[in-house]
Motif scaffolding. Structure first.
Motif, PDB file in Angstrom:
ATOM      1  N   ALA A 159      -2.228  13.280  10.530  1.00 19.28           N
ATOM      2  CA  ALA A 159      -2.709  12.065   9.864  1.00 19.28           C
ATOM      3  C   ALA A 159      -3.995  12.394   9.129  1.00 19.28           C
ATOM      4  CB  ALA A 159      -2.933  10.965  10.896  1.00 19.28           C
ATOM      5  N   GLY A 198      -6.650  10.418   7.510  1.00 17.93           N
ATOM      6  CA  GLY A 198      -7.093   9.037   7.348  1.00 17.93           C
ATOM      7  C   GLY A 198      -6.000   8.077   7.783  1.00 17.93           C
ATOM      8  N   GLU A 199      -6.165   6.800   7.420  1.00 21.35           N
ATOM      9  CA  GLU A 199      -5.205   5.779   7.839  1.00 21.35           C
ATOM     10  C   GLU A 199      -4.001   5.711   6.912  1.00 21.35           C
ATOM     11  OE1 GLU A 199      -5.306   4.251  10.544  1.00 21.35           O
ATOM     12  OE2 GLU A 199      -7.366   4.487  11.226  1.00 21.35           O
ATOM     13  N   SER A 200      -4.125   6.273   5.695  1.00 21.39           N
ATOM     14  CA  SER A 200      -3.080   6.066   4.689  1.00 21.39           C
ATOM     15  C   SER A 200      -2.109   7.230   4.555  1.00 21.39           C
ATOM     16  CB  SER A 200      -3.709   5.842   3.310  1.00 21.39           C
ATOM     17  OG  SER A 200      -4.654   4.816   3.355  1.00 21.39           O
ATOM     18  N   THR A 201      -2.550   8.434   4.854  1.00 19.94           N
ATOM     19  CA  THR A 201      -1.793   9.617   4.456  1.00 19.94           C
ATOM     20  C   THR A 201      -1.347  10.438   5.662  1.00 19.94           C
ATOM     21  OG1 THR A 201      -3.178   9.664   2.494  1.00 19.94           O
ATOM     22  CG2 THR A 201      -1.881  11.631   2.922  1.00 19.94           C
ATOM     23  N   THR A 202      -0.135  10.929   5.602  1.00 19.47           N
ATOM     24  CA  THR A 202       0.384  11.817   6.642  1.00 19.47           C
ATOM     25  C   THR A 202       0.976  13.056   5.980  1.00 19.47           C
ATOM     26  OG1 THR A 202       0.930   9.899   8.013  1.00 19.47           O
ATOM     27  CG2 THR A 202       1.928  11.979   8.638  1.00 19.47           C
ATOM     28  N   ARG A 228       0.626   5.519   2.359  1.00 16.09           N
ATOM     29  CA  ARG A 228       0.870   4.074   2.420  1.00 16.09           C
ATOM     30  C   ARG A 228      -0.430   3.415   2.868  1.00 16.09           C
ATOM     31  NH1 ARG A 228       5.253   0.759   2.641  1.00 16.09           N
ATOM     32  NH2 ARG A 228       6.793   2.386   2.999  1.00 16.09           N
ATOM     33  N   PRO A 233      -2.977   0.880   4.396  1.00 16.67           N
ATOM     34  CA  PRO A 233      -2.748  -0.185   5.373  1.00 16.67           C
ATOM     35  C   PRO A 233      -2.804  -1.592   4.782  1.00 16.67           C
ATOM     36  CG  PRO A 233      -4.250   1.443   6.268  1.00 16.67           C
ATOM     37  CD  PRO A 233      -4.035   1.811   4.831  1.00 16.67           C
ATOM     38  N   LYS A 234      -3.740  -1.826   3.841  1.00 19.30           N
ATOM     39  CA  LYS A 234      -3.886  -3.191   3.327  1.00 19.30           C
ATOM     40  C   LYS A 234      -2.730  -3.593   2.410  1.00 19.30           C
ATOM     41  CE  LYS A 234      -8.793  -4.163   3.578  1.00 19.30           C
ATOM     42  NZ  LYS A 234     -10.027  -4.426   2.854  1.00 19.30           N
ATOM     43  N   LEU A 270      -3.721  -1.676  12.927  1.00 21.56           N
ATOM     44  CA  LEU A 270      -5.055  -2.075  12.496  1.00 21.56           C
ATOM     45  C   LEU A 270      -5.046  -3.575  12.223  1.00 21.56           C
ATOM     46  CD1 LEU A 270      -5.695   0.713   9.820  1.00 21.56           C
ATOM     47  CD2 LEU A 270      -6.608   0.646  12.150  1.00 21.56           C
ATOM     48  N   VAL A 294      -5.851  -5.074   9.621  1.00 17.29           N
ATOM     49  CA  VAL A 294      -5.438  -5.419   8.253  1.00 17.29           C
ATOM     50  C   VAL A 294      -3.945  -5.195   8.030  1.00 17.29           C
ATOM     51  CG1 VAL A 294      -7.695  -4.955   7.209  1.00 17.29           C
ATOM     52  CG2 VAL A 294      -6.025  -3.101   7.430  1.00 17.29           C
ATOM     53  N   GLN A 295      -3.244  -4.763   9.076  1.00 16.69           N
ATOM     54  CA  GLN A 295      -1.821  -4.457   8.912  1.00 16.69           C
ATOM     55  C   GLN A 295      -0.937  -5.569   9.458  1.00 16.69           C
ATOM     56  OE1 GLN A 295      -2.010  -0.521  10.875  1.00 16.69           O
ATOM     57  NE2 GLN A 295      -1.123   0.307   9.015  1.00 16.69           N
ATOM     58  N   GLU A 350       5.048   1.185  10.305  1.00 18.69           N
ATOM     59  CA  GLU A 350       5.955   2.332  10.379  1.00 18.69           C
ATOM     60  C   GLU A 350       5.689   3.071  11.684  1.00 18.69           C
ATOM     61  OE1 GLU A 350       7.056   4.336   6.269  1.00 18.69           O
ATOM     62  OE2 GLU A 350       4.912   4.297   6.605  1.00 18.69           O
ATOM     63  N   LYS A 357       4.766   5.854  12.814  1.00 14.21           N
ATOM     64  CA  LYS A 357       4.173   7.148  12.451  1.00 14.21           C
ATOM     65  C   LYS A 357       4.016   8.026  13.691  1.00 14.21           C
ATOM     66  CE  LYS A 357       0.502   7.107   9.702  1.00 14.21           C
ATOM     67  NZ  LYS A 357      -0.654   6.630   8.894  1.00 14.21           N
ATOM     68  N   SER A 390       1.936  10.128  14.378  1.00 11.84           N
ATOM     69  CA  SER A 390       0.536  10.261  14.824  1.00 11.84           C
ATOM     70  C   SER A 390       0.183   9.190  15.854  1.00 11.84           C
ATOM     71  CB  SER A 390      -0.411  10.202  13.632  1.00 11.84           C
ATOM     72  OG  SER A 390      -0.180   9.040  12.870  1.00 11.84           O
ATOM     73  N   ASN A 413      -4.540 -12.010   5.422  1.00 17.90           N
ATOM     74  CA  ASN A 413      -4.884 -11.024   4.387  1.00 17.90           C
ATOM     75  C   ASN A 413      -3.873  -9.880   4.296  1.00 17.90           C
ATOM     76  OD1 ASN A 413      -5.607  -9.766   6.728  1.00 17.90           O
ATOM     77  ND2 ASN A 413      -7.754  -9.445   6.186  1.00 17.90           N
ATOM     78  N   TYR A 414      -2.915  -9.818   5.208  1.00 22.52           N
ATOM     79  CA  TYR A 414      -1.860  -8.809   5.075  1.00 22.52           C
ATOM     80  C   TYR A 414      -0.557  -9.386   4.541  1.00 22.52           C
ATOM     81  CZ  TYR A 414      -0.762 -10.571   9.807  1.00 22.52           C
ATOM     82  OH  TYR A 414      -0.490 -11.362  10.887  1.00 22.52           O
TER      83      TYR A 414
END
Lengths: 376, 313
Positions: free
Chosen positions: A209, A211-215, A254, A256-257, B58, B60-61, B67, B69, B71, B259-260
């Motif tokens: 991972a 950060g929160e967006s990329t894997t 992806r 998160p927001k 999170l 904000v999700q 997904e 993931k 991780s 907000n999501y």
């Protein structure tokens, strides 16, 4: 007794039996402990349907479903069952039907309680080789599999019966090492004529991972086993060793927001296959790669592109005129209104050496019932 | 170098690195993983220094659409306790993560698997008849967004106290003490929020998705309609027109969206066409900067609602 009278008596008796049985069914307190009938432990059942329209400038398509004529087809109906067997095992079964055949695609058990981060799968499964091969048809990013996967493992991919033991290392990133053995009798590079011969597999999968967006995903696969070849496919019939190795790369983004409306995937795999004869002489390798990109541009739409390249050894060529290299460009638009249905339109140009194939595909994909979540 | 040697070296290396990471783990604390940040916040309040807590999602999700993931499996594989929302909210991702975590302590039915919804005595919008997907993304067990009622949060905190005490009896006294402090604080906050929000009672609002039902039920807001035609399904032209007429006829002043929520632009157009105010709110801890725990979530939501309604700051 004439026929009508007999029929009348039969239906009268049948109606009485049904009426009486209905009365019994309504007896308060009749439950599974008395009836022995319960739906409580039924497996989750789902049906996935794939319809395919295809058209080509050639008389017959060279890739997709080379057994399919241009037109509209039921590409696949997949019936999936999943449930816990007990506290120790989970079972998955997938039966697929096409216009031509029905087959048990998967039937396997997964252990739930092995120690030391181990997990075993036993049965017939999609062999965990790289990124594309373990996927079921309805989860493929493109309607057709990559050229190199199709050349080595066949259109449907390598599925076989065996045992796979995987170990997840206690590392700060996802690290999964799979060691497996499969029966070597399917139409794969490992098709021994000797009963009991096995093909071996090692697959290493790493996901980090960022950060929160990329894997980021990096993997390597190696499979080896016996192969019995017939005719003059390479040089002479006989028993060979067969080896396939692969390397895979994927980066997924992806945020998160905006997780439901924006995503990008860049993915590539390289695969190579060789035969070794008893005197260790090596056949020409069959190798190739693909690179694909996918972008989710709104809540419902994906844009996709893929480039494939395949290098074929002489023994795979149907005529001396055929090129050893085959290249393909594909572009697709997918409309995904919900997670239960998707519509994909795909255009491909395949360089066949002496001619170019232009292939148009349109696919409808839907699922009903309780379908297990797909792996990342 | 032969393949066997390479493989052997690789495997040995992994074991060594793995052992290193195990060694730096420090004194044994309970590892708690919550599926949602609100549940993580409640666990943190009760467990204090005796537990390590992390959340899969999170703030904000959208918890419906995460997904699976791999991780996420890293923390789950080490967890002594998994706390999840239930009512099928996490059905699209949590089962896969739990299975692939290879952790028998947290599989369904194990001691370390805690479904937070079992603390509730009232679940809203539980369908009474047959359900199918023509009704949208409906949850057969009822509306799963119960954490937006802080009284439910308190019940779940008590459930977590009991579970932590069962798993770690040597610190049960501390868990009870922490819970008692949290209960006192929350009861005071609940009174304060109810008093602040008295001006909102009976106020008609439109919400984007059905995640505000428990919140509205607690404070007496009247949800007159949803922007989504059915749960998870964007509105068609007829439903949009119905909403416009409804907002105008009933003089509805506020449209609430999390907000999501996707397609916020639809709610924005609705607001601009009707003159209503679109209020985009966090629906979970961590949903906005400064919302670091569960009580702060309600501080934020109620203050924003009061500002929008014009009844306070």
């Amino acid at each position: 007794m004439n026929y009508h009278f007999t029929t009348g008596i039969f239906f009268f008796l049948l109606s009485q039996v049904l009426w009486i049985s209905q009365s019994f069914a309504q007896v308060p307190g009749s439950d599974a402990s008395v009836t022995g009938i319960s739906r409580a432990f039924n497996p989750a059942i789902s049906v996935n349907g794939l319809f395919l329209y295809l058209n080509t400038n050639l008389e017959k398509p060279s890739g997709v479903a080379d057994e399919l004529e241009p037109g509209i087809h039921l590409q696949e109906l997949e019936l999936a069952f999943t449930s816990y067997v007990d506290v120790y095992l989970k079972a998955d079964a997938t039966i697929s039907f096409s216009e031509a055949e029905a087959s048990v695609e998967n039937l396997y058990l997964t252990t739930l309680q092995l120690p030391l981060y181990l997990q075993a799968r036993i049965g017939k499964l999609n062999v965990p080789f790289g990124i594309q091969n373990p996927l079921h048809t309805h989860t493929w990013p493109f309607v057709e599999p990559p050229l190199i996967n199709e050349a080595i493992f066949g259109f449907e991919g390598w599925k076989d019966t065996g045992i796979a033991l995987s170990w997840k290392g206690p590392l700060p990133w996802y690290f999964n090492l799979t060691v497996a053995g499969f029966e070597a009798d399917e139409e794969t590079p490992f098709n021994s004529s000797h009963k009991g011969d096995m093909a071996g597999l090692v697959y290493l999968d790493n996901l980090v991972a960022i950060g929160e967006s990329t894997t980021l995903r990096l993997g390597g696969s190696y499979a080896w086993g016996p192969a019995s070849l017939e005719g003059d496919s390479i040089s002479k019939p006989g028993n060979y060793d067969s080896q396939v190795w692969g390397a895979d790369f994927q980066i997924k983004w992806r945020p998160p927001k905006l997780m439901r409306s924006r995503a990008m995937v860049l993915q590539s795999e390289y695969l190579e296959h060789k035969y070794f004869s008893a005197d260790r002489s090596i056949s020409d390798p069959e190798n190739g790669y693909y690179v694909l990109g996918m972008a989710q541009v709104s809540r419902f739409f994906w844009l996709q592109a893929r480039y494939d390249s395949l290098r074929r050894p002489d023994y795979q060529l149907n005529s001396p005129d055929e090129e050893r290299y085959r290249d393909r460009w594909s572009a697709a638009v997918a409309f995904v209104p919900t997670e239960f249905q998707a519509y994909k339109v795909e255009y491909s140009e395949v360089d066949l050496g002496n001619q170019t194939e232009r292939l148009m595909l349109a696919q409808i994909n839907f699922t009903i019932g309780s379908h297990p979540a797909h792996a990342y | 170098m032969s393949f066997k040697k390479i493989f052997g070296i690789l495997l040995a290396g992994v074991f060594v690195i793995g052992a290193e990471f195990s060694a730096v783990a420090g004194p044994k604390k309970l590892n708690v993983v919550a599926s949602l940040p609100d549940l993580a916040s409640l666990a943190r309040a009760v467990g204090g220094d005796h537990i390590n807590v992390s959340s899969v999602a999170l703030g904000v999700q959208d918890p419906h659409y995460l997904e699976a993931k791999p991780s996420y499996e890293i923390n789950l594989s080490k967890a002594d306790l998994l706390i999840y929302n239930g009512l099928s909210l996490e059905i699209g991702w949590l089962p896969l993560l739990v299975q692939d975590s290879r952790n028998p302590r947290i599989i369904s039915g194990a001691k370390g698997s805690l479904c937070a919804s079992t603390a509730l005595d009232r679940i809203l919008e539980k369908p009474t008849g047959e359900v199918d997907r023509s009704m949208g993304d409906i949850h057969p067990e009822g509306n799963p967004h119960y954490l937006l009622d802080p009284r439910n949060g308190l019940k779940i905190a008590a459930l977590i106290r009991d579970k932590l005490s069962e798993l770690d009896p040597s610190n049960a006294g501390d868990y009870s003490k922490n819970y008692a402090q949290f209960e006192t604080m929350m009861n005071e906050k609940i009174k304060q929020w109810e008093s602040q929000a008295a001006a909102l009672k009976g106020m008609k609002v439109i919400t984007y998705h059905k995640e505000w039902e428990y919140f509205a039920d607690w404070l007496g807001l009247n949800i007159a309609g949803n922007v989504e035609e059915k749960p998870g399904i964007p509105p068609g032209p007829q439903h949009k027109q119905w909403l416009i007429d409804k907002i105008k006829n009933d003089r509805i002043k506020i449209i609430i969206a999390a907000n999501y929520d996707p397609s916020i632009s639809t709610a924005e157009r609705l607001a601009s066409e009707t003159g209503a105010t679109l209020l985009i709110l966090p629906a979970a801890t961590g949903g906005e900067p400064g919302i670091n725990d569960y009580p702060q979530l309600f501080d934020y939501i109620i203050s924003k609602l009061l500002q929008a309604q014009g009844g306070g700051k």
